[in-house]
Write a protein that holds these residues in place. Structure first.
Motif, short mmCIF file in Angstrom:
data_model
loop_
_atom_site.label_atom_id
_atom_site.label_comp_id
_atom_site.label_asym_id
_atom_site.label_seq_id
_atom_site.Cartn_x
_atom_site.Cartn_y
_atom_site.Cartn_z
N MET A 277 0.85 -1.19 0.00
CA MET A 277 0.00 0.00 0.00
C MET A 277 0.89 1.24 0.00
O MET A 277 1.82 1.32 0.80
CB MET A 277 -0.87 0.02 1.26
N CYS A 281 -5.10 3.90 3.68
CA CYS A 281 -6.49 3.65 3.31
C CYS A 281 -7.44 4.04 4.44
O CYS A 281 -7.17 3.78 5.61
CB CYS A 281 -6.68 2.18 2.96
N GLY A 283 -10.49 2.91 4.59
CA GLY A 283 -11.54 1.89 4.65
C GLY A 283 -11.97 1.65 6.10
O GLY A 283 -11.13 1.48 6.98
N CYS A 299 -14.94 -1.93 3.37
CA CYS A 299 -14.75 -1.61 1.95
C CYS A 299 -15.28 -2.80 1.16
O CYS A 299 -15.63 -3.82 1.75
CB CYS A 299 -13.28 -1.40 1.63
N PRO A 301 -13.45 -4.66 -1.30
CA PRO A 301 -12.50 -5.77 -1.46
C PRO A 301 -12.36 -6.65 -0.23
O PRO A 301 -11.99 -7.82 -0.34
CB PRO A 301 -11.16 -5.07 -1.76
N PHE A 302 -12.66 -6.11 0.94
CA PHE A 302 -12.51 -6.92 2.14
C PHE A 302 -13.32 -8.21 2.06
O PHE A 302 -12.99 -9.21 2.68
CB PHE A 302 -12.96 -6.12 3.36
N TYR A 308 -8.36 -11.42 4.10
CA TYR A 308 -9.25 -10.81 5.09
C TYR A 308 -10.35 -11.74 5.56
O TYR A 308 -11.17 -11.35 6.37
CB TYR A 308 -9.86 -9.53 4.51
N ILE A 339 -6.01 -2.43 9.07
CA ILE A 339 -6.06 -1.52 7.91
C ILE A 339 -5.17 -0.30 8.16
O ILE A 339 -4.36 0.08 7.31
CB ILE A 339 -7.51 -1.06 7.64
N CYS A 344 -3.05 -4.28 4.62
CA CYS A 344 -3.81 -4.84 3.49
C CYS A 344 -2.83 -5.11 2.35
O CYS A 344 -1.88 -4.35 2.16
CB CYS A 344 -4.83 -3.84 2.98
N CYS A 347 -4.10 -2.88 -2.87
CA CYS A 347 -5.52 -3.05 -3.21
C CYS A 347 -5.84 -2.27 -4.49
O CYS A 347 -5.46 -1.12 -4.63
CB CYS A 347 -6.33 -2.52 -2.03
N TRP A 349 -8.77 -1.22 -5.64
CA TRP A 349 -10.10 -0.62 -5.68
C TRP A 349 -10.00 0.90 -5.78
O TRP A 349 -9.54 1.57 -4.86
CB TRP A 349 -10.85 -1.02 -4.42
N ALA A 352 -11.73 3.27 -3.03
CA ALA A 352 -10.98 3.44 -1.77
C ALA A 352 -9.85 4.43 -1.97
O ALA A 352 -9.58 5.27 -1.11
CB ALA A 352 -10.44 2.11 -1.29
S1 SF4 Z 1 -8.80 -4.00 1.09
FE1 SF4 Z 1 -8.25 -2.12 0.01
S2 SF4 Z 1 -9.95 -0.72 0.25
FE2 SF4 Z 1 -10.17 -2.34 1.77
S3 SF4 Z 1 -9.27 -1.54 3.64
FE3 SF4 Z 1 -7.71 -2.72 2.56
S4 SF4 Z 1 -6.61 -1.23 1.25
FE4 SF4 Z 1 -8.54 -0.31 1.92
#
Ligand code: SF4
Ligand code: SF4
Length: 375
Positions: A277, A281, A283, A299, A301-302, A308, A339, A344, A347, A349, A352
């Protein structure tokens, strides 16, 4: 003119309020239905439990309008709501949900992604929402993947291209009387339409009026971090930048297409290339996601990122429809810590990234940096 100035002021003030309150949710995604009339094989949402046949919810378990009203009342003030699905216009009370958030949460930005297959119903509801929520801004986001029958075949939605185009035209027709309606045509560049986006862009430039809309072209994010092949994504992002005729519209549309969208894409591609990352984030802190049955996540993608799955799933119904209560729960706090510590997996997305780049001031310097050499 005065109405327009009041709307822009309301928009700006609510957004700034969100920045000044870093612990308060400002960006809420509501999956208002698990139904869709398209069958896109690449659907991002098929990764989500409510669209997987084995976990499909029956109608009785979907959140009711009253339950949405309770969620809204507990989130006031809330800057932005995204109404997602499935196809959100298949839910008959989608306009009532919007009005509830406008009244009870003071929401001033609504984004509605749609496959455009219900042009009459969608245009009717859009006009009603825009009229009954005059201080709110509406972004209608219509997905178009390719030209004509190719689009229909990709989405397995006969006549889908023409219907989506008709919705675009209807939304643009509303603009002279409803200045709070914006149209975004969105295209995800995937393996299926790589190399064809330029032709779609040229067609849209001819088929739609020159102003009042922009074309948001993104690489395909639906693979998630595990299956994202960075060099392929870079190729797709490059295809999205190939525009034989330039960006449509005036200064604002060009700014959004050329600078803002591309910068977000570059940031995500950089972090996928580095496999870490690179932004903080927000999220779960500024972003909340609510499934049709009330399941609550930090979020999107979680839900489908394998890293996750160990975090327990929670439902807002068990917390009095109150995100604040949910976020005091020890398991949720552990997830938030995960987070916040940037643990994470990189990601892809973009929602986010956009929210994080907007609300977290420590990310702001990233707006100014150019893309890394890896891009
Ligand atoms: S999966 Fe992506 S959008 Fe979700 S908390 Fe983690 S970094 Fe943020
Ligand atoms: S229209 Fe959207 S929700 Fe429906 S199948 Fe296609 S990608 Fe999924």
């Amino acid at each position: 003119m005065i109405a327009e100035a009041r709307r822009l002021l309301a928009f700006g003030m609510r957004f700034v309020e969100g920045i000044l309150h870093p612990g308060r949710i400002s960006f809420l995604v509501l999956f208002v239905t698990d139904r869709c009339n398209a069958q896109c094989p690449y659907c991002f949402n098929t990764f989500l439990p409510h669209l997987s046949p084995s976990t499909r919810q029956d109608a009785a378990s979907l959140l009711s309008l009253d339950e949405y009203a309770r969620i809204a009342g507990n989130l006031n003030p809330l800057f932005q709501v995204v109404l997602s699905g499935g196809e959100p216009f298949l839910r008959d009370d989608v306009d009532a949900i919007v009005e509830t958030f406008y009244e009870r949460a003071g929401t001033r930005l609504f984004s509605i992604p749609t496959n455009g297959s219900l042009p009459d119903r969608a245009a009717r509801k859009l006009e009603r929402m825009a009229a009954s929520c005059p201080l709110a801004t509406f972004n209608l986001i219509v997905s178009l993947d390719a030209l004509g029958s190719k689009h229909d075949a990709l989405r397995r939605l006969p006549g889908g291209f023409e219907k989506a185009l008709s919705l675009c035209r209807a939304a643009l027709k509303l603009r002279p009387s409803r200045g709070n309606v914006n149209l975004v045509v969105t295209t995800a560049v995937s393996d299926d339409n790589l190399g064809e986006v330029g032709a779609l862009q040229s067609f849209l430039r001819r088929a739609l009026p020159p102003k009042g809309w922009h074309h948001n072209i993104q690489y395909d994010q639906r693979l998630g971090s595990r299956r994202a092949d960075v060099s392929r994504l870079q190729e797709k992002a490059r295809d999205g930048k190939t525009n034989p005729d330039g960006a449509p519209g005036g200064l604002w549309e060009r700014f959004v297409s050329r600078w803002y969208v591309r910068r977000i894409n570059d940031i995500i591609l950089d972090q996928l290339a580095q496999d870490r990352m690179i932004y903080r984030c927000v999220g779960g802190r500024k972003i909340g996601v609510v499934m049709p049955d009330g399941g609550a996540y930090p979020c999107e993608p979680f839900v489908f990122e394998p890293d996750y799955r160990r975090f327990p799933r929670r439902n807002l119904r068990d917390f009095g429809y109150d995100f604040k209560r949910l976020r005091r729960e020890p398991g949720y706090l552990r997830m938030m810590e995960f987070i916040e510590q940037g643990r994470c997996r990189a990601c892809p997305w973009s929602c986010a990234a956009t929210a994080s780049m907007s609300y977290e001031w420590r990310n702001w310097p990233l707006w100014l940096r150019g893309p890394a050499a890896s891009s």
